[in-house]
Each structure stands twice: as structure tokens, then as C-alpha cells.
Design a protein around this motif. Structure first.
Motif, PDB file in Angstrom:
ATOM      1  N   PHE A   4      15.307  -1.138  -0.337  1.00  0.00           N
ATOM      2  CA  PHE A   4      13.971  -1.385  -0.283  1.00  0.00           C
ATOM      3  C   PHE A   4      13.445  -0.378   1.079  1.00  0.00           C
ATOM      4  O   PHE A   4      12.504  -1.124   1.721  1.00  0.00           O
ATOM      5  CB  PHE A   4      13.190  -2.545  -0.383  1.00  0.00           C
ATOM      6  CG  PHE A   4      13.254  -3.281  -1.515  1.00  0.00           C
ATOM      7  CD1 PHE A   4      14.241  -2.685  -2.737  1.00  0.00           C
ATOM      8  CD2 PHE A   4      12.383  -4.495  -2.006  1.00  0.00           C
ATOM      9  CE1 PHE A   4      14.158  -3.543  -4.092  1.00  0.00           C
ATOM     10  CE2 PHE A   4      12.660  -5.184  -3.194  1.00  0.00           C
ATOM     11  CZ  PHE A   4      13.378  -4.537  -4.191  1.00  0.00           C
ATOM     12  N   VAL A   5      14.062   0.554   1.280  1.00  0.00           N
ATOM     13  CA  VAL A   5      13.619   1.205   2.606  1.00  0.00           C
ATOM     14  C   VAL A   5      12.357   2.066   2.182  1.00  0.00           C
ATOM     15  O   VAL A   5      12.113   2.985   1.257  1.00  0.00           O
ATOM     16  CB  VAL A   5      14.748   2.445   2.817  1.00  0.00           C
ATOM     17  CG1 VAL A   5      14.357   3.276   4.078  1.00  0.00           C
ATOM     18  CG2 VAL A   5      16.046   1.587   3.246  1.00  0.00           C
ATOM     19  N   ILE A   6      11.458   1.991   3.237  1.00  0.00           N
ATOM     20  CA  ILE A   6       9.941   2.560   2.788  1.00  0.00           C
ATOM     21  C   ILE A   6       9.429   2.550   4.318  1.00  0.00           C
ATOM     22  O   ILE A   6       9.690   1.719   5.274  1.00  0.00           O
ATOM     23  CB  ILE A   6       9.151   1.845   1.867  1.00  0.00           C
ATOM     24  CG1 ILE A   6       8.034   2.556   1.456  1.00  0.00           C
ATOM     25  CG2 ILE A   6       8.920   0.335   2.583  1.00  0.00           C
ATOM     26  CD1 ILE A   6       7.373   2.043   0.285  1.00  0.00           C
ATOM     27  N   VAL A   7       8.740   3.675   4.367  1.00  0.00           N
ATOM     28  CA  VAL A   7       7.793   3.967   5.668  1.00  0.00           C
ATOM     29  C   VAL A   7       6.330   4.238   5.086  1.00  0.00           C
ATOM     30  O   VAL A   7       6.020   4.765   4.148  1.00  0.00           O
ATOM     31  CB  VAL A   7       8.360   5.263   6.177  1.00  0.00           C
ATOM     32  CG1 VAL A   7       7.520   5.579   7.342  1.00  0.00           C
ATOM     33  CG2 VAL A   7       9.677   4.968   6.857  1.00  0.00           C
ATOM     34  N   ASP A   8       5.489   3.516   6.067  1.00  0.00           N
ATOM     35  CA  ASP A   8       3.952   4.093   5.890  1.00  0.00           C
ATOM     36  C   ASP A   8       3.966   5.440   5.559  1.00  0.00           C
ATOM     37  O   ASP A   8       4.245   6.338   6.153  1.00  0.00           O
ATOM     38  CB  ASP A   8       3.317   3.469   7.107  1.00  0.00           C
ATOM     39  CG  ASP A   8       1.923   3.823   7.053  1.00  0.00           C
ATOM     40  OD1 ASP A   8       1.309   4.483   6.154  1.00  0.00           O
ATOM     41  OD2 ASP A   8       1.076   3.445   7.920  1.00  0.00           O
ATOM     42  N   GLY A   9       3.117   5.762   4.266  1.00  0.00           N
ATOM     43  CA  GLY A   9       3.019   7.131   3.972  1.00  0.00           C
ATOM     44  C   GLY A   9       2.129   7.823   4.774  1.00  0.00           C
ATOM     45  O   GLY A   9       2.472   9.236   5.017  1.00  0.00           O
ATOM     46  N   SER A  10       1.393   7.185   5.736  1.00  0.00           N
ATOM     47  CA  SER A  10       0.717   8.181   6.546  1.00  0.00           C
ATOM     48  C   SER A  10       1.467   8.606   7.727  1.00  0.00           C
ATOM     49  O   SER A  10       0.988   9.505   8.599  1.00  0.00           O
ATOM     50  CB  SER A  10      -0.729   7.458   7.097  1.00  0.00           C
ATOM     51  OG  SER A  10      -0.094   6.351   7.778  1.00  0.00           O
ATOM     52  N   ARG A  11       2.438   7.981   7.991  1.00  0.00           N
ATOM     53  CA  ARG A  11       3.630   8.261   8.968  1.00  0.00           C
ATOM     54  C   ARG A  11       4.970   9.163   8.568  1.00  0.00           C
ATOM     55  O   ARG A  11       5.480   9.304   9.475  1.00  0.00           O
ATOM     56  CB  ARG A  11       3.910   7.074   9.748  1.00  0.00           C
ATOM     57  CG  ARG A  11       2.970   6.234  10.116  1.00  0.00           C
ATOM     58  CD  ARG A  11       3.528   4.849  10.849  1.00  0.00           C
ATOM     59  NE  ARG A  11       2.517   3.867  10.942  1.00  0.00           N
ATOM     60  CZ  ARG A  11       2.244   3.370  12.032  1.00  0.00           C
ATOM     61  NH1 ARG A  11       2.818   3.289  13.095  1.00  0.00           N
ATOM     62  NH2 ARG A  11       1.218   2.134  11.996  1.00  0.00           N
ATOM     63  N   ARG A  12       4.971   9.454   7.410  1.00  0.00           N
ATOM     64  CA  ARG A  12       6.000  10.036   6.806  1.00  0.00           C
ATOM     65  C   ARG A  12       6.118  11.597   7.469  1.00  0.00           C
ATOM     66  O   ARG A  12       5.203  12.074   7.748  1.00  0.00           O
ATOM     67  CB  ARG A  12       6.266  10.133   5.354  1.00  0.00           C
ATOM     68  CG  ARG A  12       6.306   8.983   4.956  1.00  0.00           C
ATOM     69  CD  ARG A  12       6.569   8.944   3.234  1.00  0.00           C
ATOM     70  NE  ARG A  12       6.575   7.325   2.930  1.00  0.00           N
ATOM     71  CZ  ARG A  12       6.164   6.829   1.784  1.00  0.00           C
ATOM     72  NH1 ARG A  12       5.706   7.691   0.942  1.00  0.00           N
ATOM     73  NH2 ARG A  12       6.476   5.743   1.507  1.00  0.00           N
ATOM     74  N   GLY A  13       7.282  12.106   7.687  1.00  0.00           N
ATOM     75  CA  GLY A  13       7.358  13.422   8.140  1.00  0.00           C
ATOM     76  C   GLY A  13       7.367  13.551   9.567  1.00  0.00           C
ATOM     77  O   GLY A  13       7.443  14.626  10.167  1.00  0.00           O
ATOM     78  N   LYS A  39       0.789  -1.101   0.063  1.00  0.00           N
ATOM     79  CA  LYS A  39      -0.016   0.019  -0.078  1.00  0.00           C
ATOM     80  C   LYS A  39       0.806   1.114  -0.002  1.00  0.00           C
ATOM     81  O   LYS A  39       0.620   2.296  -0.460  1.00  0.00           O
ATOM     82  CB  LYS A  39      -0.872  -0.060   1.398  1.00  0.00           C
ATOM     83  CG  LYS A  39      -1.802  -0.948   1.133  1.00  0.00           C
ATOM     84  CD  LYS A  39      -2.791  -1.062   2.568  1.00  0.00           C
ATOM     85  CE  LYS A  39      -3.642  -2.163   2.745  1.00  0.00           C
ATOM     86  NZ  LYS A  39      -4.137  -2.068   4.174  1.00  0.00           N
ATOM     87  N   TRP A  40       2.204   1.268   0.605  1.00  0.00           N
ATOM     88  CA  TRP A  40       3.004   2.333   0.612  1.00  0.00           C
ATOM     89  C   TRP A  40       3.429   2.650  -0.706  1.00  0.00           C
ATOM     90  O   TRP A  40       4.243   3.536  -0.711  1.00  0.00           O
ATOM     91  CB  TRP A  40       4.045   2.238   1.814  1.00  0.00           C
ATOM     92  CG  TRP A  40       3.415   1.536   2.963  1.00  0.00           C
ATOM     93  CD1 TRP A  40       2.299   1.871   3.531  1.00  0.00           C
ATOM     94  CD2 TRP A  40       3.956   0.967   4.182  1.00  0.00           C
ATOM     95  NE1 TRP A  40       2.176   1.207   4.907  1.00  0.00           N
ATOM     96  CE2 TRP A  40       3.279   0.559   5.211  1.00  0.00           C
ATOM     97  CE3 TRP A  40       5.435   0.462   4.131  1.00  0.00           C
ATOM     98  CZ2 TRP A  40       3.825  -0.016   6.326  1.00  0.00           C
ATOM     99  CZ3 TRP A  40       6.031  -0.280   5.318  1.00  0.00           C
ATOM    100  CH2 TRP A  40       5.142  -0.423   6.346  1.00  0.00           C
ATOM    101  N   THR A  41       3.695   1.764  -1.595  1.00  0.00           N
ATOM    102  CA  THR A  41       4.514   2.065  -2.866  1.00  0.00           C
ATOM    103  C   THR A  41       3.511   2.897  -3.661  1.00  0.00           C
ATOM    104  O   THR A  41       4.134   3.483  -4.488  1.00  0.00           O
ATOM    105  CB  THR A  41       4.597   0.713  -3.406  1.00  0.00           C
ATOM    106  OG1 THR A  41       3.702   0.073  -3.883  1.00  0.00           O
ATOM    107  CG2 THR A  41       5.627  -0.142  -2.852  1.00  0.00           C
ATOM    108  N   GLY A  42       2.292   3.039  -3.537  1.00  0.00           N
ATOM    109  CA  GLY A  42       1.670   3.998  -4.260  1.00  0.00           C
ATOM    110  C   GLY A  42       1.428   3.843  -5.796  1.00  0.00           C
ATOM    111  O   GLY A  42       1.407   3.041  -6.333  1.00  0.00           O
ATOM    112  N   SER A  43       1.950   4.889  -6.415  1.00  0.00           N
ATOM    113  CA  SER A  43       2.069   5.116  -7.893  1.00  0.00           C
ATOM    114  C   SER A  43       3.113   4.292  -8.617  1.00  0.00           C
ATOM    115  O   SER A  43       4.212   3.769  -7.826  1.00  0.00           O
ATOM    116  CB  SER A  43       2.153   6.536  -8.136  1.00  0.00           C
ATOM    117  OG  SER A  43       3.495   6.994  -7.833  1.00  0.00           O
TER     118      SER A  43
END
Length: 173
Positions: A90-99, A17-21
Motif C-alpha cells: 500500500f505504498v502511496i505518495v500525495d499526487g501533488s508531491r510526486r516526482g 484523495k491520492w488514490t484518485g481513479s
């Protein structure tokens, strides 16, 4: 507060879900998942890890929050055939938690694991020049551009992205 644990196949439901587009997917995976569908599916991610990631010199890790929900993810691999250099990918964070510092916490936890548990002398990663938020995150954890920049370029969706190699050494080295 996050806790780092080994990746579980069920984590894929959240991570994809975090990869989005397609743009975000390519920025995250640098086309390592090119044969996977876009949008990425949990099954495709798990199949990729089954094919490429389940080796003793590679680890997939998930950062979970206080409630045990995935909040971030990354891979680690021995970059030089030994444990001296560990490469993050492959570093990724849940988009709703970024920033909100989750990326920094994920990277710091993974670095602590690499240095203290795996005995690494250096950690490396590659970031695209157009991913300023990720670069700032890595720099806040102590990563610096590597002395040798042979990261090259990556043609993607009509753009050319420059790869920036970064590295981190334990304090005092």
C-alpha cells in the motif's frame, strides 16, 4: 523532509484523495480493497485496517511533512512469521508531491525502520510492471528484482498486469 510515524485514522481523509481513479486505486491496492467503494472513503480504509491491519505483525505508517501533514503512506508486515523479512505494501505518495523525491524518502525511512528498529534481514515488495515510476523509485532505494519471480499476473479492467517481486537487503549482505 519527512518523518515516519504510525498511521492515525484521521490520515485516511488525505490518503483516500491520492488514490484518485478506480485504475489508480487498483494499482495501489491490487484489489485488497475490492469490497470497498470506489472512490475509496476514509471510513472504508479505516474499516479495512480495523479488520486486517491491527495485528502485532503489521504496521500502517504515514510520512508527514514539516507541518505535520500526511505526504505518504505504506504498510509493513512480517512476511515469514518472524521479523527476518518485512513486506511493504500500500505504498502511496500525495499526487501533488510526486516526482519530487517524496516516494524515495518514504521508502528509505521505512527501510531504515525495518532494518534498524525491527531487525529485518530483508524487505520485499511487489510492483506492477506497468507502474514504471514506482519501479524506478524502488530501484533508486536499492531494491532489485527478487531471484525468484513467482509474482504472477493480475487481471484488471481488461488488462493483465505482471507482478514483479523486489527485495532489499541491508548494505553488506
Amino acid at each position: 523532509m519527512l518523518r515516519l510515524r504510525p498511521y492515525a485514522p484521521d490520515d485516511a481523509r488525505e490518503i483516500v484523495k491520492w488514490t484518485g481513479s478506480e485504475y489508480a486505486l487498483r494499482q495501489w491496492s491490487a484489489d485488497r480493497l475490492l469490497d470497498c467503494p470506489c472512490p475509496l472513503t476514509p471510513q472504508a480504509l479505516n474499516d479495512y485496517y480495523d479488520r486486517c491491519g491491527n495485528r502485532p505483525d503489521r504496521w500502517q505508517m504515514t510520512a508527514v511533512d514539516e507541518d505535520g501533514r500526511p505526504a505518504g503512506h505504506l504498510t509493513m508486515r512480517c512476511a515469514d512469521g518472524s521479523m527476518d523479512t518485512i513486506h511493504f505494501g500500500f505504498v502511496i505518495v500525495d499526487g501533488s508531491r510526486r516526482g519530487r523525491g517524496y516516494g524515495r524518502e518514504l521508502i528509505c525511512l521505512a527501510a531504515r525502520f525495518a532494518f534498524q528498529c525491527a531487525g529485518a534481514k530483508k524487505i520485499t515488495l511487489v510492483v506492477f510492471d506497468n507502474n514504471l515510476a514506482a519501479r524506478r523509485c524502488y530501484e533508486s532505494c536499492g531494491f532489485r528484482p527478487a531471484e525468484t519471480q513467482d509474482g504472477g499476473e493480475f487481471a484488471c479492467m481488461g488488462e493483465v498486469w505482471r507482478r514483479i517481486k523486489m527485495e532489499l537487503r541491508p548494505a553488506g549482505r
